[in-house]
Design an enzyme around this catalytic site. Structure first.
Site, PDB file in Angstrom:
ATOM      1  N   ARG A  28       0.792  -1.096   0.195  1.00 53.45           N
ATOM      2  CA  ARG A  28      -0.315   0.139  -0.033  1.00 53.45           C
ATOM      3  C   ARG A  28       0.816   1.292  -0.240  1.00 53.45           C
ATOM      4  NH1 ARG A  28      -5.887  -1.674   3.166  1.00 53.45           N
ATOM      5  NH2 ARG A  28      -6.243  -2.455   1.525  1.00 53.45           N
ATOM      6  N   ASP A 131      12.972 -15.088  15.775  1.00 48.41           N
ATOM      7  CA  ASP A 131      13.963 -15.762  16.198  1.00 48.41           C
ATOM      8  C   ASP A 131      14.662 -13.761  17.350  1.00 48.41           C
ATOM      9  OD1 ASP A 131      13.693 -17.759  15.581  1.00 48.41           O
ATOM     10  OD2 ASP A 131      15.662 -18.048  14.511  1.00 48.41           O
ATOM     11  N   GLU A 226      16.361 -24.110  21.864  1.00 47.63           N
ATOM     12  CA  GLU A 226      16.980 -25.216  20.797  1.00 47.63           C
ATOM     13  C   GLU A 226      18.103 -26.016  20.169  1.00 47.63           C
ATOM     14  OE1 GLU A 226      15.135 -25.302  16.202  1.00 47.63           O
ATOM     15  OE2 GLU A 226      14.976 -23.337  16.381  1.00 47.63           O
ATOM     16  N   GLN A 256       4.941 -22.439  17.226  1.00 43.44           N
ATOM     17  CA  GLN A 256       6.109 -21.027  17.818  1.00 43.44           C
ATOM     18  C   GLN A 256       5.976 -20.110  16.698  1.00 43.44           C
ATOM     19  OE1 GLN A 256       8.928 -21.682  20.956  1.00 43.44           O
ATOM     20  NE2 GLN A 256       8.893 -23.462  19.280  1.00 43.44           N
TER      21      GLN A 256
HETATM   22  O1  F6P Z   1      14.510 -18.931  11.936  1.00 45.84           O
HETATM   23  C1  F6P Z   1      12.956 -19.717  12.235  1.00 45.84           C
HETATM   24  C2  F6P Z   1      13.289 -20.377  12.872  1.00 45.84           C
HETATM   25  O2  F6P Z   1      11.514 -21.165  13.167  1.00 45.84           O
HETATM   26  C3  F6P Z   1      13.724 -20.713  13.824  1.00 45.84           C
HETATM   27  O3  F6P Z   1      13.727 -20.467  15.507  1.00 45.84           O
HETATM   28  C4  F6P Z   1      14.574 -22.738  13.804  1.00 45.84           C
HETATM   29  O4  F6P Z   1      15.610 -23.173  14.496  1.00 45.84           O
HETATM   30  C5  F6P Z   1      13.915 -22.933  12.493  1.00 45.84           C
HETATM   31  O5  F6P Z   1      13.106 -21.579  12.318  1.00 45.84           O
HETATM   32  C6  F6P Z   1      13.276 -24.343  12.033  1.00 45.84           C
HETATM   33  O6  F6P Z   1      13.011 -23.800  10.433  1.00 45.84           O
HETATM   34  P1  F6P Z   1      12.575 -25.201   9.669  1.00 45.84           P
HETATM   35  O7  F6P Z   1      10.100 -24.169   9.902  1.00 45.84           O
HETATM   36  O8  F6P Z   1      12.509 -25.044   8.466  1.00 45.84           O
HETATM   37  O9  F6P Z   1      12.050 -25.957  10.388  1.00 45.84           O
END
Ligand code: F6P
Length: 324
Positions: A28, A131, A226, A256
């Protein structure tokens, strides 16, 4: 840039709540400024495959509240090759696109930077990732929503944790960054966060044991980033080295990344999307638009990718102090 007649816009990498709001703002603002907009579907994959469609204002109606991205996203190994990028450039030429706005995270910007240099093509990045790991912006689009999703889940886990008087290790996303784990730990009143950035010299798990998971409490919640094997690895070690603990592990996973964006993310996305168009009109190129102390900032793409954004160590200490 005075000959800015048409821009391309894409979303790439992991989706993040608020990407649609950013797409809406880019579309927009551009049309408002008399610039044609072409949406590129499936990120760099669609750029190479020629999945390109002109957008009018109504193409982005009713999407500000939607999670995900209506123009889809993908991870694209082909764009990492010279041949792939050449095809992408040819498609931009064919579509008469003068500049590109990429909405995504670290991987998206890395590809954008190489492409911009190779073909001397103007690109502006809009930070969209849960992230929050991009240098030069206080927050990335999607981070606030993801934090809220995490604390809602942790609140629920706390009910069962305290009923059973158990220790829970909850793994959250963040790739190699601990922003989600640390900030969600503070916001949910967790006992601790295990994140990749904090190396205090002492083993984090041993430190947690020494300080006592339980003390006066009848349950404990630890948020684990993670990276480095995540919560499972910690649980295994814990069971082996300290059999008196019998922890439960919850991996929150892709929940998430979903959901309707928070008010903060919608506003951030709207501001950054509009700022991206203004940046191109001001002849800025190969930059990321970001937010710093509530003001729009322009950061060279190379810095956004390569400089390390640090987590707030004071917050880590605050968490420790508040968990007694
Ligand atoms: O970069 C975003 C993210 O959700 C990270 O937190 C995670 O490590 C990664 O992507 C997971 O990726 P995918 O959905 O490709 O498994």
């Amino acid at each position: 840039m005075n000959q800015l007649k048409c821009i391309g816009v894409l979303t790439s990498g992991g989706d993040a709540p608020g990407m649609n709001a950013a797409l809406r703002a880019v579309t927009r603002s551009a049309i408002f400024r008399g610039i044609k907009v072409k949406a590129i579907y499936r990120g760099y994959k669609g750029l190479i495959g020629g999945e390109i469609k002109e957008f009018q204002t109504q193409n982005v109606s009713n999407i500000i509240q939607q999670g995900g991205t209506i123009i889809k996203t993908a991870r694209c190994p082909e764009f990492e090759t010279k041949e792939g990028r050449k095809i992408a450039y040819e498609n931009l030429q064919k579509e008469e696109i003068d500049a590109l706005i990429v909405i995504g995270g670290n991987g998206t910007f890395t590809g954008a930077r190489i492409f911009a240099q190779e073909f001397n093509f103007p690109i502006v990045g809009v930070p969209g990732t849960i992230d929050n790991d991009l240098y030069g912006t206080d927050s990335t689009i999607g981070y606030d929503t993801a934090l809220n999703t995490i604390i809602e889940a942790v609140d629920k886990i706390r009910d069962t944790a305290s009923s059973h008087e158990r220790l829970f290790l909850i793994e959250v996303m963040g790739r190699d960054a601990g922003f989600l784990a640390l900030n969600a730990a503070v916001a949910s009143g967790a006992e601790a966060a295990v994140i990749p950035e904090i190396h205090t010299g002492e083993d984090q798990l041993e430190a947690l044991i020494q300080h006592g998971f339980r003390k006066s409490k009848n349950s404990s919640i630890v948020l684990v980033s993670e990276s480095n094997g995540g919560a499972m690895a910690i649980a295994e070690r814990l069971k082996k080295d300290h059999p008196e603990y019998n922890p439960r592990v919850t991996v929150l996973g892709h929940i998430q990344r979903g959901g309707s964006p928070s008010a903060y993310d919608r506003i951030l996305a709207s501001r950054l999307g509009a700022a991206a168009i203004e940046a191109l009109l001001d002849d800025q190129r190969n930059i990321m638009v970001g937010i710093n102390n509530d003001s729009i900032v322009y950061v060279p793409l190379v810095r956004a990718i390569k400089d390390k954004k640090s987590v707030d160590k004071t917050l880590f200490n605050t968490l420790k102090m508040l968990s007694i």
